[in-house]
Design an enzyme around this catalytic site. Sequence first.
Site, PDB file in Angstrom:
ATOM      1  N   THR A  85      42.518  52.085  37.173  1.00 60.39           N
ATOM      2  CA  THR A  85      43.215  50.482  37.077  1.00 60.39           C
ATOM      3  C   THR A  85      43.439  50.246  38.242  1.00 60.39           C
ATOM      4  O   THR A  85      42.999  51.141  38.889  1.00 60.39           O
ATOM      5  CB  THR A  85      44.509  51.314  36.283  1.00 60.39           C
ATOM      6  OG1 THR A  85      44.396  52.460  35.750  1.00 60.39           O
ATOM      7  CG2 THR A  85      45.578  50.105  35.924  1.00 60.39           C
ATOM      8  N   ASP A 103      28.630  48.951  38.232  1.00 60.82           N
ATOM      9  CA  ASP A 103      29.439  48.491  37.273  1.00 60.82           C
ATOM     10  C   ASP A 103      29.534  46.549  36.912  1.00 60.82           C
ATOM     11  O   ASP A 103      30.491  46.560  37.441  1.00 60.82           O
ATOM     12  CB  ASP A 103      30.566  48.763  37.087  1.00 60.82           C
ATOM     13  CG  ASP A 103      31.875  48.699  35.290  1.00 60.82           C
ATOM     14  OD1 ASP A 103      30.686  47.939  34.598  1.00 60.82           O
ATOM     15  OD2 ASP A 103      32.710  49.076  35.511  1.00 60.82           O
ATOM     16  N   GLY A 152      36.101  50.850  33.535  1.00 61.50           N
ATOM     17  CA  GLY A 152      35.517  52.221  33.107  1.00 61.50           C
ATOM     18  C   GLY A 152      35.747  53.125  34.603  1.00 61.50           C
ATOM     19  O   GLY A 152      36.678  53.953  33.189  1.00 61.50           O
TER      20      GLY A 152
END
Length: 751
Positions: free
Chosen positions: A433, A545, A430
């Site tokens: 990369t 996350d 999210g």
Amino acid sequence: MEVRTLQFGLGLLLLLAAQHAPATAIPSSECQRQCGDVEIPYPFGIGENCSLSSGFNINCQAQDGVSKPFLIGDGGFEVLNISLTESTIRVLNFIASYCYNTSTGNMEPGGFAWIDASDTPYRFSDVHNKFTVIGCNTLAYISSSSSNNIGYQSGCVSTCSRMSDLTDGSCSGMGCCQTEIPRGMDYYSVDFKTGFYPNGSQSISNFSRCSYAILMEAAEFNFSAAYINTNKFNETRAGRAPMVTDWAIRNGTASCEVAKRNETGTYACLSSNSECVDSVNGPGYVCNCSHGYQGNPYLPDGCKDVNECNNNPCPSGAVCTDTTGGYKCSCPAGRKFSKQTNTCNPDTSLIIGVIVAFFVLMIFSFSGYMIFEKRKLNKVKQEYFNQHGGLLLFQRMRSERGISFTVFTEAELVHATNNYDKSTIIGKGGHGTVYKGIIKDKGQVAIKRCALISERQKKEFGQEMLILSQINHKNIVKLVGCCLEVEVPMLVYEFIPNDTLYELIHGKNRALQISFSTLLRIAHEAAEGLNFLHSYASPPIIHGDVKTANILLDENYMAKVADFGASILAPSDEEQYVTMVQGTCGYLDPEYMQTCQLTDKSDVYSFGVVLLEVLTGQVPLKLEGTEKQRSLSSYFLSAMKENNVDALLASHVKEQESTELIRGLAELAKQCLNMCGANRPTMKEVADELDRLRKLALHPWVRITNTESESLLDGAPPNAGFEIDIVTTTEYPTQEGDNVPMNPRSSYYAR
Ligand SMILES: *[C@@H]1O[C@H](CO)[C@@H](O)[C@H](O)[C@H]1NC(C)=O
Ligand SMILES: *[C@@H]1O[C@H](CO)[C@@H](O)[C@H](O)[C@H]1NC(C)=O
Ligand SMILES: *[C@@H]1O[C@H](CO)[C@@H](O)[C@H](O)[C@H]1NC(C)=O
Ligand SMILES: *[C@@H]1O[C@H](CO)[C@@H](O)[C@H](O)[C@H]1NC(C)=O
Ligand SMILES: *[C@@H]1O[C@H](CO)[C@@H](O)[C@H](O)[C@H]1NC(C)=O
Ligand SMILES: *[C@@H]1O[C@H](CO)[C@@H](O)[C@H](O)[C@H]1NC(C)=O
Ligand SMILES: *[C@@H]1O[C@H](CO)[C@@H](O)[C@H](O)[C@H]1NC(C)=O
Ligand SMILES: *[C@@H]1O[C@H](CO)[C@@H](O)[C@H](O)[C@H]1NC(C)=O
Ligand SMILES: *[C@@H]1O[C@H](CO)[C@@H](O)[C@H](O)[C@H]1NC(C)=O
Ligand SMILES: *[C@@H]1O[C@H](CO)[C@@H](O)[C@H](O)[C@H]1NC(C)=O
């Protein structure tokens, strides 16, 4: 051998006038300078006061209506030519003869006997003249035995018996003989050997009556057989032939050195730009114009600058410029004198020079530009570095030793990832990369390149990096460094080789042999890791996350929670939140969606979803399923309500694991997924409960009573009110894959 000579008193007696004291007075411009064809330059002169001295006096006489110059003297030599530069004068000398009188049968001498030039400016030129004898069976002597001269005698023999012996042009003893004379001669006499004809003169008198002898200019003589049997030789110039004499200013033995002192006021080289040259033939000196000048050095201002350019001495194409005493050749612009061809050639060196200069300029400006660009880049990097709190970070790192944290340069990371090559991508989250890279000294690393960052976080980034770098837990991926000199900082983690829990559960080659207890262990380890994060600092470090894809597995399949630093990159102000949402669909804390506030309980919610995945083996979001089944969490919660959790469970779990364990896990998951964050257990409680449940699974016969856990489970508030899961009700645009990280909020707001 007896040599008898005859002195011919009958000959012409030529005594040149002695020199008088010269007058250096400048000759009048009215003096005659031409006599017939012959130019008479000063110091020679016609008439009184026009010559330097009496020795240079010229008598201009009219003969047969033609003016002819003669040297003043008894003999009256006719002057042919006067040269100032060579200091010579050509005169006509007299031929001496020795003839057979047929009527008397005697030999009779004719012409002259001697020349005395001892007190004159003249010396017989040894260079130009040769004593020349013509005749058959003739012996003639030349002597220089006068008082003030060298004692010298030489002779020349010429024989012939027939006319056929003679050859035109050849003077080599047959009818003709020539000999050179010594330098410095100012007197000479000629004698013929009497009675030299061995058998009397008669024998040859038929074809050769006369013999001749003369000192004459060699260049003017060319023997002809006709000179033997005719009197052509005597007739050509009326008994005369050219002779060259050298002249000089002679006063005793005055040389240049003496003369230049001008003690007597008679130094003859009056012209400026003139020089004195010692006479080569006899005493005295001559004057000569300096190099580059020509004219009469014996006259004031007589030496004039030569305009050499009149003869254009310069190579073709060059421009001649006269200078005083010389000249200058200059090639036109862009051309250069070539000695090989003696021409002006295009100046290749100039062209090369221009080209070289051009390239040098290019290189300079290019490198200058590069330096400028590099400085600019470095400045930008420095700005980013400072913006991201790099200085603070450095200070802290210096003060707190033992931190194994590296601040990487952008170049290092570019190199490590082969300029962020696509093949090095190992994940897309999210926040950005993740690339796999290899860094010297550090080995394999995972480099996270984030997407965006807020202004506030930029400032605190370095500080927070420092905190994250100090987190050292076996279940947390180690942060080895970061890169601050880019717009959005990059994080560098240790590389974990064995993929993720997500792959283990949902992956294509999901290994069935992975036992449930292993999954449980991994979940427990992840919970321990998250607990460590939450408890490490205050305020707690929030992962932000949590998902199975962020639970990495090392070579021993031990859980390593990854990507924890990402949370600090998340924007906290609402304005930015609109376009930027943390987390992954299916794991998102519904409370966070409403408050925009990430808390440690948000992580707990997400972990609940992880537990569900472990329990059910299903992905958190199923797009192709029925609306009810789309979201695993809401599906699970409703199943819990209906007491139908078994429907969700994987068959092997249902079969192999105890209902107590399954019930405990389901209950724990339910509590984690509580709509209200405050009602969720803490990460520590979750970890402890998992620990307890694991022991239960390993030793199902052992009843562990953990009152704290019991009370926690029992006392958990009901999760009523959790009806809406925004994530599930949001209709997503086309999705690829099941669990693609996405941005639900942005699409939510976009509508
Ligand atoms: C030559 O010079 C002398 C002395 O300067 C002078 O007396 C005489 O008149 C001059 N002769 C001529 C022809 O000018
Ligand atoms: C004098 O000599 C020059 C060059 O040596 C020549 O050109 C010229 O004809 C000569 N003059 C006479 C009268 O011989
Ligand atoms: C030869 O000698 C005689 C007598 O002395 C003289 O008269 C005559 O002129 C001479 N001949 C020549 C050609 O000289
Ligand atoms: C001399 O004369 C001969 C014949 O008259 C001629 O062939 C030759 O070229 C002449 N030589 C010179 C140097 O004048
Ligand atoms: C000289 O002349 C005489 C006669 O007059 C003669 O006998 C003799 O042979 C001649 N000698 C030579 C060398 O010709
Ligand atoms: C010379 O001439 C005379 C007569 O003219 C003649 O008798 C004699 O033989 C000639 N001598 C030679 C050597 O030719
Ligand atoms: C040579 O020529 C001169 C002048 O023409 C003359 O006086 C003289 O007698 C000649 N000599 C001979 C031997 O012919
Ligand atoms: C020649 O030299 C003597 C003394 O050596 C001097 O008196 C005289 O003036 C000089 N004449 C010239 C023309 O130089
Ligand atoms: C030599 O001396 C005389 C008299 O002093 C003077 O007139 C003349 O210009 C001098 N010449 C040079 C070349 O100096
Ligand atoms: C005088 O100068 C000319 C030209 O520079 C040269 O040819 C000549 O030989 C010189 N004369 C003497 C006597 O040095």
